[in-house]
Design an enzyme around this catalytic site. Structure first.
Site, PDB file in Angstrom:
ATOM      1  N   ASN A  67       6.563  12.135  -2.542  1.00  0.00           N
ATOM      2  CA  ASN A  67       5.640  13.073  -3.163  1.00  0.00           C
ATOM      3  C   ASN A  67       6.383  14.294  -3.704  1.00  0.00           C
ATOM      4  O   ASN A  67       7.591  14.264  -3.903  1.00  0.00           O
ATOM      5  CB  ASN A  67       4.504  13.458  -2.216  1.00  0.00           C
ATOM      6  CG  ASN A  67       3.165  13.562  -2.940  1.00  0.00           C
ATOM      7  OD1 ASN A  67       3.010  14.337  -3.877  1.00  0.00           O
ATOM      8  ND2 ASN A  67       2.194  12.764  -2.510  1.00  0.00           N
ATOM      9  N   ARG A  68       5.662  15.400  -3.911  1.00  0.00           N
ATOM     10  CA  ARG A  68       6.204  16.531  -4.657  1.00  0.00           C
ATOM     11  C   ARG A  68       6.648  17.679  -3.756  1.00  0.00           C
ATOM     12  O   ARG A  68       6.020  17.954  -2.730  1.00  0.00           O
ATOM     13  CB  ARG A  68       5.159  17.047  -5.658  1.00  0.00           C
ATOM     14  CG  ARG A  68       4.857  16.037  -6.745  1.00  0.00           C
ATOM     15  CD  ARG A  68       3.666  16.417  -7.598  1.00  0.00           C
ATOM     16  NE  ARG A  68       3.516  15.459  -8.696  1.00  0.00           N
ATOM     17  CZ  ARG A  68       2.831  14.315  -8.606  1.00  0.00           C
ATOM     18  NH1 ARG A  68       2.212  13.997  -7.469  1.00  0.00           N
ATOM     19  NH2 ARG A  68       2.773  13.501  -9.624  1.00  0.00           N
ATOM     20  N   HIS A  93       9.329  12.460  -5.349  1.00  0.00           N
ATOM     21  CA  HIS A  93       9.838  11.230  -4.731  1.00  0.00           C
ATOM     22  C   HIS A  93      11.354  11.232  -4.548  1.00  0.00           C
ATOM     23  O   HIS A  93      12.023  10.220  -4.769  1.00  0.00           O
ATOM     24  CB  HIS A  93       9.398  10.009  -5.536  1.00  0.00           C
ATOM     25  CG  HIS A  93       7.925   9.732  -5.483  1.00  0.00           C
ATOM     26  ND1 HIS A  93       7.129  10.097  -4.416  1.00  0.00           N
ATOM     27  CD2 HIS A  93       7.092   9.118  -6.372  1.00  0.00           C
ATOM     28  CE1 HIS A  93       5.886   9.717  -4.642  1.00  0.00           C
ATOM     29  NE2 HIS A  93       5.836   9.128  -5.823  1.00  0.00           N
ATOM     30  N   HIS A 163       5.662   2.525  -1.918  1.00  0.00           N
ATOM     31  CA  HIS A 163       4.872   2.784  -3.122  1.00  0.00           C
ATOM     32  C   HIS A 163       4.323   1.497  -3.745  1.00  0.00           C
ATOM     33  O   HIS A 163       4.305   1.339  -4.962  1.00  0.00           O
ATOM     34  CB  HIS A 163       5.725   3.541  -4.142  1.00  0.00           C
ATOM     35  CG  HIS A 163       4.956   4.455  -5.038  1.00  0.00           C
ATOM     36  ND1 HIS A 163       4.023   3.994  -5.939  1.00  0.00           N
ATOM     37  CD2 HIS A 163       4.975   5.808  -5.170  1.00  0.00           C
ATOM     38  CE1 HIS A 163       3.519   5.025  -6.606  1.00  0.00           C
ATOM     39  NE2 HIS A 163       4.080   6.139  -6.160  1.00  0.00           N
ATOM     40  N   TYR A 165       1.609  -0.990  -5.168  1.00  0.00           N
ATOM     41  CA  TYR A 165       0.296  -0.956  -5.798  1.00  0.00           C
ATOM     42  C   TYR A 165      -0.419  -2.272  -5.488  1.00  0.00           C
ATOM     43  O   TYR A 165       0.113  -3.355  -5.746  1.00  0.00           O
ATOM     44  CB  TYR A 165       0.412  -0.832  -7.320  1.00  0.00           C
ATOM     45  CG  TYR A 165       0.940   0.485  -7.823  1.00  0.00           C
ATOM     46  CD1 TYR A 165       0.085   1.528  -8.158  1.00  0.00           C
ATOM     47  CD2 TYR A 165       2.303   0.674  -8.003  1.00  0.00           C
ATOM     48  CE1 TYR A 165       0.564   2.734  -8.645  1.00  0.00           C
ATOM     49  CE2 TYR A 165       2.804   1.870  -8.497  1.00  0.00           C
ATOM     50  CZ  TYR A 165       1.931   2.896  -8.811  1.00  0.00           C
ATOM     51  OH  TYR A 165       2.417   4.081  -9.298  1.00  0.00           O
ATOM     52  N   GLN A 269      -1.463   9.164   0.463  1.00  0.00           N
ATOM     53  CA  GLN A 269      -1.641   9.473  -0.950  1.00  0.00           C
ATOM     54  C   GLN A 269      -2.335   8.291  -1.608  1.00  0.00           C
ATOM     55  O   GLN A 269      -1.838   7.157  -1.570  1.00  0.00           O
ATOM     56  CB  GLN A 269      -0.292   9.726  -1.625  1.00  0.00           C
ATOM     57  CG  GLN A 269      -0.389  10.164  -3.085  1.00  0.00           C
ATOM     58  CD  GLN A 269      -0.652  11.656  -3.236  1.00  0.00           C
ATOM     59  OE1 GLN A 269      -0.617  12.401  -2.250  1.00  0.00           O
ATOM     60  NE2 GLN A 269      -0.887  12.105  -4.455  1.00  0.00           N
ATOM     61  N   GLU A 297      -0.186   5.343  -0.046  1.00  0.00           N
ATOM     62  CA  GLU A 297       1.122   5.727   0.473  1.00  0.00           C
ATOM     63  C   GLU A 297       0.961   6.554   1.754  1.00  0.00           C
ATOM     64  O   GLU A 297       0.608   7.734   1.700  1.00  0.00           O
ATOM     65  CB  GLU A 297       1.883   6.537  -0.574  1.00  0.00           C
ATOM     66  CG  GLU A 297       2.014   5.864  -1.921  1.00  0.00           C
ATOM     67  CD  GLU A 297       2.244   6.854  -3.040  1.00  0.00           C
ATOM     68  OE1 GLU A 297       3.270   7.572  -2.998  1.00  0.00           O
ATOM     69  OE2 GLU A 297       1.387   6.939  -3.956  1.00  0.00           O
TER      70      GLU A 297
END
Length: 333
Positions: A67-68, A93, A163, A165, A269, A297
C-alpha cells in the site's frame, strides 16, 4: 542483463491447482475443479515473462511495504527515511523496485507446498535494515494457505501482502459487478484524492462501505459517495473486527463459487480493479477490462508509519514478523 525466465511451480490437491511463479513470488493461476469442470478463478498474465519485466502486481507478493506511504518518507525513532517514490510523490507497494519485481528463491517445495525467499539489502528503496522475507504457499482440498515471515538486522517497517485478483465466475469472464461481498469490518480508513488515508477510522454504518451483509458489488459501486470517486470504485482499507486468525471476507460469484478469507492482519484492502483497460492479456487470452477482478489484500494499514493511531508496522531488529492468510473455496448450488 535481461531478467531471468521465472520458474513455474504447480501445487496440486484434490479439486485445486495453484500455479506460483518465482518472479514476484506471484500466483498466476488457481484452478478449481467442481461439478461444472475446471475454472481458473484468479487473474494472471498470459506470458510468464511479464512477471519478470512488469507484472503490474498481479498475484504478486508485495513488500517491503504494501500500500501507500505518504510523501515517500517516514520517521522511525527520530530518523527520517526517504523512500523511492513511484506514485504522485508517494511510495506504493514498496517503491520503484518492490518485492513484486524481484526473482525469489525456492527454498523448499513439494507436491502441495512451496517456500520462497528474498533478501532485501539495507537501504533498498530507502528502507532501513537488511531484511529477509519468506512466503510459503500450501494447498489442501478446498483451501490455499499463505504464510509470511520477515526478520531484519535494524529496526524497520514491513507490510507483506498478496495482490491476487479474484473472479469466481472464471478468469476473463468480465466484470465482477455481480459478485457479492461480505466483510467483517465495522470501520474503514477514508482517503484523500491521492488515496492516502486521512487518519480517520470511519464507522461504516449508513455508508456504501457497510458490507457487513453480503452486498452486490455493482450496487456498492453505483453509490453516490466521494470516497468511491477517489478510488474509481473500491480501493480502501477496511478495519477487520477482532484479533488473531479470524474471518475477514466472504465473496460469492454469480456462478455460486465462493471464497472465505481468514487472516490475522488488522486490515484488508478491497480493490475493484478500475485500472484494467484492455492492455493486460490474461491466461485465457482475454484482455482484462475494468473490474475484471477484485483484490482482497490482508495487510497492515496503509501509511501506518506516518499514522501513530494505526496499528504498528514496525519490525524491531532480531524480532520475527509472521502472518497467515487462508482462502477457502467452495460452491453453493
Amino acid at each position: 542483463m535481461p531478467p531471468e525466465t521465472p520458474t513455474s511451480v504447480e501445487l496440486v490437491t484434490e479439486g485445486l491447482l495453484l500455479e506460483v511463479v518465482t518472479a514476484g513470488a506471484a500466483i498466476r493461476r488457481l484452478v478449481v475443479t467442481d461439478d461444472t469442470g475446471e475454472t481458473n478463478v484468479v487473474l494472471g498474465h498470459a506470458d510468464p515473462m511479464t512477471y519478470a519485466v512488469d507484472g503490474g502486481y498481479l498475484g504478486a507478493t508485495i513488500g517491503r511495504f504494501g500500500n501507500r506511504i505518504a510523501g515517500a518518507r517516514f520517521t522511525l525513532d527520530g530518523t527520517t527515511h526517504v523512500l523511492a517514490a513511484n506514485e504522485n510523490g508517494n511510495a506504493l507497494h514498496g517503491g520503484l523496485e518492490g518485492f513484486d519485481r524481484r526473482e525469489w528463491t525456492v527454498l523448499d517445495r513439494g507436491p502441495q507446498h512451496v517456500r520462497l525467499a528474498l533478501h532485501s539489502a539495507d537501504g533498498d528503496q530507502g528502507f532501513p535494515g537488511a531484511l529477509d522475507a519468506t512466503v510459503t504457499y500450501s494447498v489442501q482440498p478446498g483451501a490455499v494457505r499463505i504464510d509470511y515471515t520477515a526478520t531484519a538486522d535494524r529496526d524497520t517497517v514491513v507490510n507483506l501482502t498478496n495482490h491476487t485478483y479474484f473472479n469466481l465466475d472464471g478468469e476473463g469472464s468480465g466484470p465482477v459487478d455481480a459478485h457479492e461481498l461480505r466483510l467483517s469490518a465495522d470501520a474503514f480508513t477514508p482517503t484523500d484524492a491521492q488515496l492516502l488515508p486521512t487518519g480517520e477510522l470511519r464507522d461504516v454504518t449508513g455508508t456504501a462501505f457497510d458490507l457487513r451483509r453480503a452486498t452486490r458489488l455493482g450496487e456498492v459501486l453505483a453509490a453516490d459517495d466521494e470516497q468511491l470517486v477517489f478510488g474509481q470504485g473500491l480501493d480502501h482499507n477496511f478495519v477487520v473486527s477482532g484479533v488473531g486468525a479470524r474471518h475477514v471476507a466472504s465473496l460469492r460469484g454469480a456462478s455460486g463459487r465462493t471464497l472465505e478469507l481468514h487472516s490475522d492482519q488488522p486490515g484488508v484492502q478491497v480493490y475493484t480493479g478500475a485500472h484494467f483497460d484492455g492492455t493486460v492479456t490474461g491466461t485465457s487470452g482475454t484482455a482484462y477490462g475494468p473490474r475484471a477482478g477484485i483484490a482482497l489484500e490482508t495487510q497492515g494499514f496503509p501509511d501506518a508509519p506516518n499514522q501513530p493511531a494505526f496499528p504498528s508496522t514496525v519490525l524491531r531488529a532480531g524480532e520475527v514478523h509472521s502472518s497467515t492468510t487462508t482462502w477457502r473455496l467452495g460452491r453453493e448450488r
